[in-house]
Design a protein around this motif. Structure first.
Motif, PDB file in Angstrom:
ATOM      1  N   ASN A 125       1.585   8.893  49.623  1.00 42.27           N
ATOM      2  CA  ASN A 125       1.904   9.680  50.817  1.00 42.27           C
ATOM      3  C   ASN A 125       2.568   8.814  51.892  1.00 42.27           C
ATOM      4  O   ASN A 125       2.293   8.940  53.081  1.00 42.27           O
ATOM      5  CB  ASN A 125       0.665  10.367  51.385  1.00 42.27           C
ATOM      6  CG  ASN A 125       0.210  11.529  50.520  1.00 42.27           C
ATOM      7  OD1 ASN A 125       1.012  12.106  49.781  1.00 42.27           O
ATOM      8  ND2 ASN A 125      -1.055  11.867  50.601  1.00 42.27           N
ATOM      9  N   GLY A 126       3.434   7.888  51.430  1.00 41.23           N
ATOM     10  CA  GLY A 126       4.175   7.039  52.346  1.00 41.23           C
ATOM     11  C   GLY A 126       3.446   5.797  52.797  1.00 41.23           C
ATOM     12  O   GLY A 126       4.037   4.952  53.451  1.00 41.23           O
ATOM     13  N   VAL A 127       2.153   5.673  52.449  1.00 37.74           N
ATOM     14  CA  VAL A 127       1.352   4.522  52.881  1.00 37.74           C
ATOM     15  C   VAL A 127       1.318   3.484  51.769  1.00 37.74           C
ATOM     16  O   VAL A 127       1.068   3.814  50.597  1.00 37.74           O
ATOM     17  CB  VAL A 127      -0.081   4.957  53.245  1.00 37.74           C
ATOM     18  CG1 VAL A 127      -0.912   3.748  53.630  1.00 37.74           C
ATOM     19  CG2 VAL A 127      -0.042   5.950  54.393  1.00 37.74           C
ATOM     20  N   ILE A 128       1.582   2.223  52.124  1.00 40.33           N
ATOM     21  CA  ILE A 128       1.578   1.142  51.137  1.00 40.33           C
ATOM     22  C   ILE A 128       0.164   0.915  50.626  1.00 40.33           C
ATOM     23  O   ILE A 128      -0.776   0.783  51.410  1.00 40.33           O
ATOM     24  CB  ILE A 128       2.131  -0.147  51.774  1.00 40.33           C
ATOM     25  CG1 ILE A 128       3.607   0.058  52.173  1.00 40.33           C
ATOM     26  CG2 ILE A 128       1.981  -1.325  50.829  1.00 40.33           C
ATOM     27  CD1 ILE A 128       4.137  -1.029  53.074  1.00 40.33           C
ATOM     28  N   VAL A 129       0.010   0.882  49.296  1.00 37.03           N
ATOM     29  CA  VAL A 129      -1.267   0.543  48.685  1.00 37.03           C
ATOM     30  C   VAL A 129      -1.044  -0.634  47.742  1.00 37.03           C
ATOM     31  O   VAL A 129       0.079  -0.937  47.347  1.00 37.03           O
ATOM     32  CB  VAL A 129      -1.883   1.741  47.916  1.00 37.03           C
ATOM     33  CG1 VAL A 129      -2.189   2.879  48.859  1.00 37.03           C
ATOM     34  CG2 VAL A 129      -0.955   2.218  46.825  1.00 37.03           C
ATOM     35  N   ASN A 130      -2.118  -1.298  47.370  1.00 35.43           N
ATOM     36  CA  ASN A 130      -2.027  -2.482  46.528  1.00 35.43           C
ATOM     37  C   ASN A 130      -1.828  -2.069  45.074  1.00 35.43           C
ATOM     38  O   ASN A 130      -2.714  -1.453  44.476  1.00 35.43           O
ATOM     39  CB  ASN A 130      -3.304  -3.307  46.673  1.00 35.43           C
ATOM     40  CG  ASN A 130      -3.137  -4.699  46.075  1.00 35.43           C
ATOM     41  OD1 ASN A 130      -2.237  -4.949  45.264  1.00 35.43           O
ATOM     42  ND2 ASN A 130      -4.003  -5.611  46.469  1.00 35.43           N
ATOM     43  N   PRO A 131      -0.694  -2.399  44.427  1.00 37.38           N
ATOM     44  CA  PRO A 131      -0.488  -2.012  43.028  1.00 37.38           C
ATOM     45  C   PRO A 131      -1.552  -2.584  42.102  1.00 37.38           C
ATOM     46  O   PRO A 131      -1.834  -2.014  41.053  1.00 37.38           O
ATOM     47  CB  PRO A 131       0.903  -2.584  42.705  1.00 37.38           C
ATOM     48  CG  PRO A 131       1.557  -2.789  44.030  1.00 37.38           C
ATOM     49  CD  PRO A 131       0.460  -3.116  44.981  1.00 37.38           C
ATOM     50  N   CYS A 132      -2.146  -3.713  42.514  1.00 38.42           N
ATOM     51  CA  CYS A 132      -3.139  -4.349  41.649  1.00 38.42           C
ATOM     52  C   CYS A 132      -4.357  -3.459  41.415  1.00 38.42           C
ATOM     53  O   CYS A 132      -5.086  -3.646  40.456  1.00 38.42           O
ATOM     54  CB  CYS A 132      -3.576  -5.683  42.249  1.00 38.42           C
ATOM     55  SG  CYS A 132      -2.225  -6.872  42.337  1.00 38.42           S
ATOM     56  N   ASP A 133      -4.584  -2.495  42.332  1.00 37.75           N
ATOM     57  CA  ASP A 133      -5.710  -1.587  42.144  1.00 37.75           C
ATOM     58  C   ASP A 133      -5.397  -0.494  41.132  1.00 37.75           C
ATOM     59  O   ASP A 133      -6.275   0.281  40.767  1.00 37.75           O
ATOM     60  CB  ASP A 133      -6.090  -0.941  43.485  1.00 37.75           C
ATOM     61  CG  ASP A 133      -6.644  -1.956  44.474  1.00 37.75           C
ATOM     62  OD1 ASP A 133      -7.152  -2.995  44.015  1.00 37.75           O
ATOM     63  OD2 ASP A 133      -6.560  -1.702  45.692  1.00 37.75           O
ATOM     64  N   TYR A 134      -4.144  -0.393  40.687  1.00 37.62           N
ATOM     65  CA  TYR A 134      -3.750   0.718  39.816  1.00 37.62           C
ATOM     66  C   TYR A 134      -3.031   0.266  38.542  1.00 37.62           C
ATOM     67  O   TYR A 134      -2.798   1.065  37.652  1.00 37.62           O
ATOM     68  CB  TYR A 134      -2.842   1.689  40.591  1.00 37.62           C
ATOM     69  CG  TYR A 134      -3.542   2.317  41.765  1.00 37.62           C
ATOM     70  CD1 TYR A 134      -4.229   3.518  41.627  1.00 37.62           C
ATOM     71  CD2 TYR A 134      -3.558   1.701  43.012  1.00 37.62           C
ATOM     72  CE1 TYR A 134      -4.899   4.090  42.699  1.00 37.62           C
ATOM     73  CE2 TYR A 134      -4.230   2.262  44.092  1.00 37.62           C
ATOM     74  CZ  TYR A 134      -4.893   3.461  43.921  1.00 37.62           C
ATOM     75  OH  TYR A 134      -5.566   4.034  44.971  1.00 37.62           O
ATOM     76  N   LEU A 135      -2.652  -1.041  38.453  1.00 32.80           N
ATOM     77  CA  LEU A 135      -1.988  -1.530  37.245  1.00 32.80           C
ATOM     78  C   LEU A 135      -2.956  -1.515  36.064  1.00 32.80           C
ATOM     79  O   LEU A 135      -4.077  -2.005  36.151  1.00 32.80           O
ATOM     80  CB  LEU A 135      -1.470  -2.950  37.467  1.00 32.80           C
ATOM     81  CG  LEU A 135      -0.145  -3.051  38.235  1.00 32.80           C
ATOM     82  CD1 LEU A 135       0.078  -4.469  38.721  1.00 32.80           C
ATOM     83  CD2 LEU A 135       1.010  -2.617  37.350  1.00 32.80           C
ATOM     84  N   VAL A 136      -2.540  -0.932  34.955  1.00 27.86           N
ATOM     85  CA  VAL A 136      -3.376  -0.874  33.747  1.00 27.86           C
ATOM     86  C   VAL A 136      -3.662  -2.285  33.278  1.00 27.86           C
ATOM     87  O   VAL A 136      -2.755  -3.099  33.094  1.00 27.86           O
ATOM     88  CB  VAL A 136      -2.662  -0.064  32.641  1.00 27.86           C
ATOM     89  CG1 VAL A 136      -3.437  -0.172  31.337  1.00 27.86           C
ATOM     90  CG2 VAL A 136      -2.518   1.380  33.053  1.00 27.86           C
ATOM     91  N   GLY A 137      -4.939  -2.581  33.117  1.00 18.30           N
ATOM     92  CA  GLY A 137      -5.327  -3.896  32.633  1.00 18.30           C
ATOM     93  C   GLY A 137      -5.878  -4.799  33.703  1.00 18.30           C
ATOM     94  O   GLY A 137      -6.436  -5.834  33.404  1.00 18.30           O
ATOM     95  N   ILE A 138      -5.746  -4.417  34.952  1.00 18.70           N
ATOM     96  CA  ILE A 138      -6.265  -5.244  36.038  1.00 18.70           C
ATOM     97  C   ILE A 138      -7.654  -4.745  36.409  1.00 18.70           C
ATOM     98  O   ILE A 138      -7.842  -3.587  36.715  1.00 18.70           O
ATOM     99  CB  ILE A 138      -5.339  -5.192  37.255  1.00 18.70           C
ATOM    100  CG1 ILE A 138      -3.998  -5.867  36.916  1.00 18.70           C
ATOM    101  CG2 ILE A 138      -5.977  -5.883  38.451  1.00 18.70           C
ATOM    102  CD1 ILE A 138      -4.121  -7.329  36.607  1.00 18.70           C
ATOM    103  N   VAL A 139      -8.633  -5.619  36.378  1.00 25.19           N
ATOM    104  CA  VAL A 139      -9.991  -5.252  36.762  1.00 25.19           C
ATOM    105  C   VAL A 139     -10.342  -6.017  38.026  1.00 25.19           C
ATOM    106  O   VAL A 139     -10.493  -7.221  38.000  1.00 25.19           O
ATOM    107  CB  VAL A 139     -11.004  -5.577  35.650  1.00 25.19           C
ATOM    108  CG1 VAL A 139     -12.409  -5.165  36.081  1.00 25.19           C
ATOM    109  CG2 VAL A 139     -10.612  -4.886  34.359  1.00 25.19           C
ATOM    110  N   GLY A 140     -10.427  -5.313  39.157  1.00 25.59           N
ATOM    111  CA  GLY A 140     -10.841  -5.957  40.398  1.00 25.59           C
ATOM    112  C   GLY A 140      -9.710  -6.488  41.243  1.00 25.59           C
ATOM    113  O   GLY A 140      -9.920  -7.208  42.187  1.00 25.59           O
TER     114      GLY A 140
END
Length: 737
Positions: free
Chosen positions: A170-185
């Motif tokens: 919704n236009g707000v920057i979020v951390n891709p690391c929280d959503y990349l497949v394979g990243i835990v934490g």
């Protein structure tokens, strides 16, 4: 050695091994946009995405992280210095994104890919282009590159070959690391990764690596193992502001909090970033001047925080909050609800007081004193009770009310009350029965009209089976009580009467003695009469009842329209034992089924359903249920009574009114500002069906009240198609234009 974001030279960096199958709990995730990714930089110190290179080389393809539609392909040159002027002050860093691609994934999610190789982009955002505009996850979109501009302070403005990858919601920057497949934490910070993700060490060399010189042993930072994100949320933030927006936040982390920041922007406007100040313990606060925004501006804001660990963990603490700028310079408005002109031992004044910004205070000013009023819970009514028992009989005084809002605007909101006279009331209330049954069954319902110049303070039913407090109905002079008598044997008799007391302590019996016999345990009996199986515009429900021993007290119609839930309306006793309900059904489409039944109760407390369920079908006069009924309205809202209605045959609806009035202006219709509803019953077989419309201006299509197409806005040659699965059965199809 700590990972560095520099160039291809002798450095050690951390390579992430891809681990598939992990998806965030909210259901959205993205794939790695390049193969064999090597993570080099995350969201930190104003950096809006993550940077990565590939272990496979410098010319690897970039893939769509999720399926979606390409919305932008452009060269980001805003922050490139111009020969004749310095770098724009609004640039967050000395950085240009170079060639960029933006992909919309729906539901507010968007990915951005920057620094793409010149000439390598294979997608486009122009629907008329011959190049791909919609992409599945994993489809190539460009090649990794170094287009753009970067100033690291050493005079070299070139970029290393890498991908800058952003994720926005919704236009707000979020951390891709929280959503990349394979990243835990999360990805960690500056090249570090969580211990729960396998790692390997890759050494990339352009020149021989010199022998490492032994360094003195140092004490490890105790926060190095802190990969937990800060937590917290809003403590206090208003929904409306006038001059200053004050935001108070709670933020906490095991390593402590280094920084808390609010990102704020007017709807459709640019974002600003403001740091909050720690005011003690875990509380952070800031006050923002909003005088520059016009009245009605909606400001959006969200909070993020960084912990004090060496990993610099950052988290968004809140979703998007909104606050409206209200330029309120007017005091509240109000009116009296209760303004007595005669009092005995006390005066109670009530007023309705409202203000768009909220009422902060209300005060009763009188010639006998000044008194603060209190807001009654959950409503805009303020009241106060003033003791007057110390004031001499026949004393007169006046009063009025002043109020102020949350911004300090204040003023007198009512006129003067007129003369108020203090009297000494020495007589009890008076009254009479409204309902006084002589027969009881499961219960006995009694009501009475009771009045007193000083006000009725309470009423009590005295009977041969007990004493019961009565309840005042609203602010009226009606008092009532229901006594359970179902436990008494048939034939039991007793008397009852009512006593009342006023505000001055005067009390007495206000009604005569009424005998009653427990003799009715049967509910009313009755049935429907004059049923109209095909109502239109109005549905009249009529019922007649047999004589009831204690008398029919109330009758209700229970009904449901189409697939809606059951509803209740009270019926009116028009004469004798005839009860009736006239329902407005002008908004119910042709072909809709309505079902109803009647439920009734008597004065003895017995009640039951008195009829079976009666189905009727709403029908345009003279039009079969399987034929389109066209209803023409002299407005654009399909409200009120249609100017006229008629049946229109055919499977499809095709009309072209051009610049002319529908049906030659029949019913007073003009050539604009009209609306039409077509409806009929269609027998579907189980299948997927296309529902298609071509129109000027707005249309809406419904199937059994379920919206299929809802495009109510002006325009020309608007075309919509929706494919919908419909199980076998008869459905009401509605087209609104």
């Amino acid at each position: 050695m700590k990972a560095q974001v520099v160039c291809i030279c002798a450095v050690v960096i951390v390579s992430l091994l891809t681990v598939f199958g992990v998806v965030k709990a909210d259901g959205f995730s993205v794939n790695w946009p390049i193969e064999s990714p090597i993570f080099i930089r995350t969201i930190i110190n104003g950096h809006t995405g993550v940077d990565m290179v590939s272990a496979n080389g410098s010319s690897v393809p970039i893939m769509a992280a999720a399926s979606g539609t390409v919305t932008s392909v452009y060269y980001d040159s805003y922050c490139v210095p111009k020969p004749d002027k310095p770098l724009p002050a609004s640039c967050p860093t000395s950085l240009s994104g170079g060639w960029m691609v933006v992909i919309d994934h729906g539901d507010g999610w968007e990915t951005r890919y920057a620094h793409l190789q010149v000439g390598s982009i294979v997608v486009d955002s122009d629907p008329s282009s011959q190049v791909i505009t919609t992409v599945p996850a994993g489809a190539p979109i460009a090649t990794i590159g170094n287009s753009g501009f970067y100033d690291d302070g050493d005079g070299d403005t070139s970029l290393p070959i890498h991908l800058h990858f952003e994720l926005r919601y919704n236009g707000v920057i979020v951390n891709p690391c929280d959503y990349l497949v394979g990243i835990v934490g999360g990805c960690g910070v500056d090249g570090t990764i969580p211990t729960s993700v396998p790692t390997s060490i890759s050494v990339v060399t352009a020149t021989p690596i010199p022998t490492a010189t032994a360094e003195p042993t140092s004490t490890p930072d105790p926060t190095a193992n802190d990969h937990d994100l800060p937590t917290g949320g809003i403590v206090d933030a208003p929904v409306a502001v006038n001059h200053t927006l004050t935001i108070k936040v709670n933020a906490r982390d095991a390593s402590g909090i280094r920084q808390v920041q609010v990102m704020i922007w007017p709807t459709g406007g640019a974002e600003s970033y403001i740091d909050l100040t720690n005011t003690g313990n875990d509380t952070w606060e800031t006050s923002i001047n909003v005088n520059q925004y016009p009245n009605g501006t909606v400001l959006n804001f969200m909070i993020r925080a960084w912990d004090a660990s060496v990993n610099n963990n950052t988290a968004q603490l809140t979703g998007t909050h909104t606050v409206t700028v209200v330029k309120d310079t007017e005091p509240p408005t109000g009116h009296y609800i209760s303004a007595p002109t005669m009092v005995d031992s006390s005066l109670t004044v009530r007023a309705g007081i409202t203000d768009p910004s909220g009422v902060a205070k209300a005060t009763l000013y009188s010639t006998i004193g000044t008194y603060e009023m209190s807001r009654e819970e959950g409503i805009d009514i303020w009241s106060v009770t003033v003791e007057t028992d110390h004031i001499a009989t026949n004393t007169t005084f006046t009063y009025n009310i002043h109020a102020s809002d949350v911004w300090g605007n204040s003023g007198q909101i009512t006129g003067s009350s007129g003369p108020v006279t203090v009297i000494r009331d020495t007589t009890p209330p008076t009254g009479y029965y409204i309902t006084a049954p002589g027969v009881a069954g499961a219960s006995l319902g009694i009501s009475a009209h009771i009045e007193d110049p000083s006000g009725v303070a309470g009423a009590t039913l005295h009977s041969g089976i007990g004493t019961y407090e009565m309840v005042q109905e609203g602010t009226s002079e009606t008092w009532s009580v229901t006594v359970e008598t179902g436990h008494l044997a048939l034939g039991t008799t007793f008397n009852y009467n009512i006593h009342a007391r006023d505000g001055g302590g005067n009390s007495g019996q206000v009604t005569g003695n009424q005998p009653v016999t427990v003799d009715d345990r049967e509910p009313p009996k009755g049935g429907l009469v004059n049923v109209n199986p095909n109502p239109y515009n109005n549905l009249v429900i009529q019922a007649e009842f047999d004589p009831d021993l204690s008398g029919v007290a109330w009758v209700q119609a229970k009904y449901k329209i189409g697939n809606g839930g059951w509803q209740t309306k009270n019926m009116l006793n028009l004469y004798s034992n005839h009860w009736e309900l006239n329902m407005d059904i002008r908004y119910v489409p042709h072909g809709t089924r309505i079902e109803y039944y009647v439920f009734a109760g008597d004065l003895a407390g017995n009640s039951a359903q008195t009829t079976g369920i009666q189905p009727v079908d709403v029908t345009c006069p003279g039009v079969a249920l399987t034929t389109w009924c066209a209803e023409y309205y002299n407005n654009t809202t399909l409200t009120g009574t249609p100017a006229y209605s008629k049946g229109e045959g055919g499977l499809y609806i095709e009309r072209n009114y051009g610049a002319y009035e529908p049906e030659g202006g029949r019913g007073g219709l003009g050539n604009d500002n009209f609306s039409i509803r077509w409806s009929k019953v269609v027998d579907f077989g189980t299948n997927f069906f296309n529902f298609s419309t071509i129109s000027d201006d707005g249309v809406r299509v419904l199937v059994n009240e379920s919206v299929v197409i809802n495009e109510r806005h002006p325009g020309g040659d608007l075309r919509y198609t929706v494919n919908k699965f419909v199980p076998a059965g008869k459905y009401v199809v509605v087209l609104e234009y």
